[in-house]
Each structure stands twice: as C-alpha cells, then as structure tokens.
Design an enzyme around this catalytic site. Structure first.
Site, mmCIF file in Angstrom:
data_model
loop_
_atom_site.group_PDB
_atom_site.id
_atom_site.type_symbol
_atom_site.label_atom_id
_atom_site.label_comp_id
_atom_site.label_asym_id
_atom_site.label_seq_id
_atom_site.Cartn_x
_atom_site.Cartn_y
_atom_site.Cartn_z
ATOM 1 N N ILE A 26 11.361 -37.347 5.186
ATOM 2 C CA ILE A 26 12.740 -37.262 4.342
ATOM 3 C C ILE A 26 13.381 -38.424 3.833
ATOM 4 O O ILE A 26 14.097 -38.757 2.769
ATOM 5 C CB ILE A 26 13.795 -36.600 5.655
ATOM 6 C CG1 ILE A 26 13.418 -35.287 5.991
ATOM 7 C CG2 ILE A 26 15.265 -36.603 4.970
ATOM 8 C CD1 ILE A 26 14.159 -34.556 7.347
ATOM 9 N N ASN A 90 19.528 -41.154 8.664
ATOM 10 C CA ASN A 90 18.436 -40.401 8.609
ATOM 11 C C ASN A 90 17.394 -40.601 9.733
ATOM 12 O O ASN A 90 16.833 -39.745 10.334
ATOM 13 C CB ASN A 90 17.823 -40.429 7.444
ATOM 14 C CG ASN A 90 16.494 -39.722 7.464
ATOM 15 O OD1 ASN A 90 16.303 -38.636 7.609
ATOM 16 N ND2 ASN A 90 15.381 -40.350 7.206
ATOM 17 N N TYR A 154 17.415 -33.937 22.461
ATOM 18 C CA TYR A 154 17.760 -34.001 20.846
ATOM 19 C C TYR A 154 18.872 -33.245 20.432
ATOM 20 O O TYR A 154 19.600 -33.767 19.539
ATOM 21 C CB TYR A 154 16.225 -33.597 20.104
ATOM 22 C CG TYR A 154 16.471 -33.450 18.578
ATOM 23 C CD1 TYR A 154 16.114 -34.685 17.865
ATOM 24 C CD2 TYR A 154 16.414 -32.403 18.078
ATOM 25 C CE1 TYR A 154 16.017 -34.753 16.506
ATOM 26 C CE2 TYR A 154 16.659 -32.260 16.617
ATOM 27 C CZ TYR A 154 16.264 -33.568 16.117
ATOM 28 O OH TYR A 154 16.349 -33.529 14.580
ATOM 29 N N LYS A 158 22.150 -34.377 18.405
ATOM 30 C CA LYS A 158 22.433 -34.149 16.914
ATOM 31 C C LYS A 158 23.821 -33.354 17.010
ATOM 32 O O LYS A 158 24.430 -33.485 15.824
ATOM 33 C CB LYS A 158 21.431 -33.127 16.504
ATOM 34 C CG LYS A 158 20.134 -33.992 16.136
ATOM 35 C CD LYS A 158 20.201 -34.918 15.258
ATOM 36 C CE LYS A 158 18.906 -35.640 14.589
ATOM 37 N NZ LYS A 158 18.915 -36.581 13.685
#
Length: 263
Positions: A26, A90, A154, A158
């Site tokens: 990404i 990112n 995770y 997030k």
C-alpha cells in the site's frame, strides 16, 4: 482535463506529503499516486532497505515502536523539510490471530505498532500543522475496526485509530486540520504470497465473502487516501471510508447459503 489542470484542481502539486510504512504494498501505491499528482513525497519505514529505490524526495528510518526514536526522526524531518501538508499513517502489521491466540505480548505488540506508533508520529506533526495554518491527516485503518473478522488485538488498535482520528477532526478543525480514515478489507499485496504458498485454496475461501468477488488492490486504497487528502475533499473531516469490495455492506454468505438456499 489535462494532467496539469487536474493537479491544480486537486490542490496537491508541490505539497509536502509524508507516508509511513512506505516500503509496503500500500505504501508504494501511495507513493506512486501522490507523485503523479505533483506532490513532494517523503516516506518512512523501519529500515533503509525497505525504502531503497523508491521515488522519494526524502526517506526517514525509525522504529515506530520506539517513542523517542520516532519523535526525534519527526522533529528532524520538520526542521529539515518543513511541516508536511499531508500525513498518511499507513504503517502497521498483523499476524491473523484469533482471540485464543492473543496473550499479553501479542496484545501489547500490536497496540504499540498499530495505534501508539501512529500517535507518536501524528501528534508532533499536527502541532506543527496547526501552527502552519492547517493540513490533512489520513489514517489507513481497517474493516476490522468496524466489525469483527478475527485479529482482535489488531482490530482494537485500528478501532482506537478511528477514535483518535475523530478526536483530531473535532478538536483540531479550528486550526484548518482535516482528519479522516480509510478502512480497507483484504488487500492483495505481496503479504498474501506466503500464505497462498502454504494454502493455495485460501482465496477460494476468502473471495465468497466479498460482493465484488475479489480483493481490493493497493492502488484502490491509495486512491481513497489521495481523495481524502485532496482539495476535492475539503469539506470532509472525521469520516471513515471503506474500501472493501463490499464486505461491510452485508453478509453475502448468509444471503447465498441461508436465504438463497431456502428457495
């Protein structure tokens, strides 16, 4: 519309853009996208090897888990290159655990990288943006922040990232700062390669969950982040944009296996 006109409309030509996790799939798509818009693109990652050969105006190397090292690298970047107009958070990772596989070490490592690291990068840049008249921050979060698809540590990180994004949008908007998040579903990066080597049938299990019948590409995620950074999104802040091939729109498995199977 010519390329030059498009660059002017989007308002990113000549703007300083800093991308963390720049060496990943990404990250590289983000670099390509912002370079095409005429931005001055800098990238950060945990090793110089990951940045080698990338088309960057400058590169930063630091361990995002190290608060002092991160703060020092960001301060030096601002002193040397000025305040970024755009920050793309990112950097991140996960290993695909289920809840029974998460112990204290796993939890702390994933929170440290995916949430705390983003904070330690962002806080000094936002302070500088506020003094400089504004800027745009985009967080690459995840659909895991919105619904549970496994990866609990995770996912918590997030989700915390989205909460932090909204705090910035609400409390720093008065300084001309916009803050938004992109939530990808599964992205077809090289990180999938080793999994597919071990489980060649994995995609056949994954794809039926996605209404578009495919994974999204790094370029699609980058385009969403680019839009939120651009003048085209000048009135958008505190928003979460899913780029997930329809995953969060509904339960396709339920439709196909329960409702359609009932006919």
């Amino acid at each position: 519309m010519t390329s030059e006109t498009l660059q002017r409309v989007l308002g990113l030509r000549g703007k300083q853009v800093l991308i963390t996790g720049a060496g990943g799939g990404i990250g590289q798509a983000l670099i390509e996208t912002f370079n095409a818009a005429g931005a001055v693109v800098s990238g950060a990652d945990q090793s110089a090897d990951l940045l080698s050969g990338l088309p960057l105006a400058s590169g930063l190397v630091f361990n995002i888990n190290d608060k002092a090292q991160t703060g020092s690298a960001i301060s030096k970047f601002i002193a040397d290159h000025g305040t970024p107009d755009v920050l793309i958070n990112n950097a991140g990772f996960t290993r695909g655990e289920i809840l029974d596989q998460v112990d204290g070490n796993v939890w702390e490592r994933e929170i440290a990288t995916n949430l705390n690291g983003a904070f330690h990068v962002t806080a000094p840049i936002v302070e500088a943006m506020a003094a400089n008249g504004g800027g745009s921050v985009v967080f690459i979060s995840s659909v895991n922040a919105l619904n549970h698809y496994g990866n609990p540590a995770y996912s918590a990180a997030k989700a915390g990232m989205i909460a932090y994004m909204k705090a910035l949008a609400v409390e720093k908007g008065r300084y001309g700062i916009r803050s938004n998040a992109v939530c990808p579903g599964s992205v077809r990066t090289p990180a999938w390669d080793h999994r597919l080597e071990k489980q060649p049938e994995l995609l056949s299990k994954v794809l039926p969950h996605y209404p578009l019948g495919r994974l999204v590409t790094p370029g699609e995620v980058a385009q969403a982040a680019f839009f939120l950074s651009s003048a085209s999104a000048s009135g958008i802040t505190g928003a979460t944009l899913t780029v997930d091939a329809g995953l969060t729109a509904g339960n396709l498995y339920f439709i196909n296996d329960v409702l359609a199977g009932d006919k």
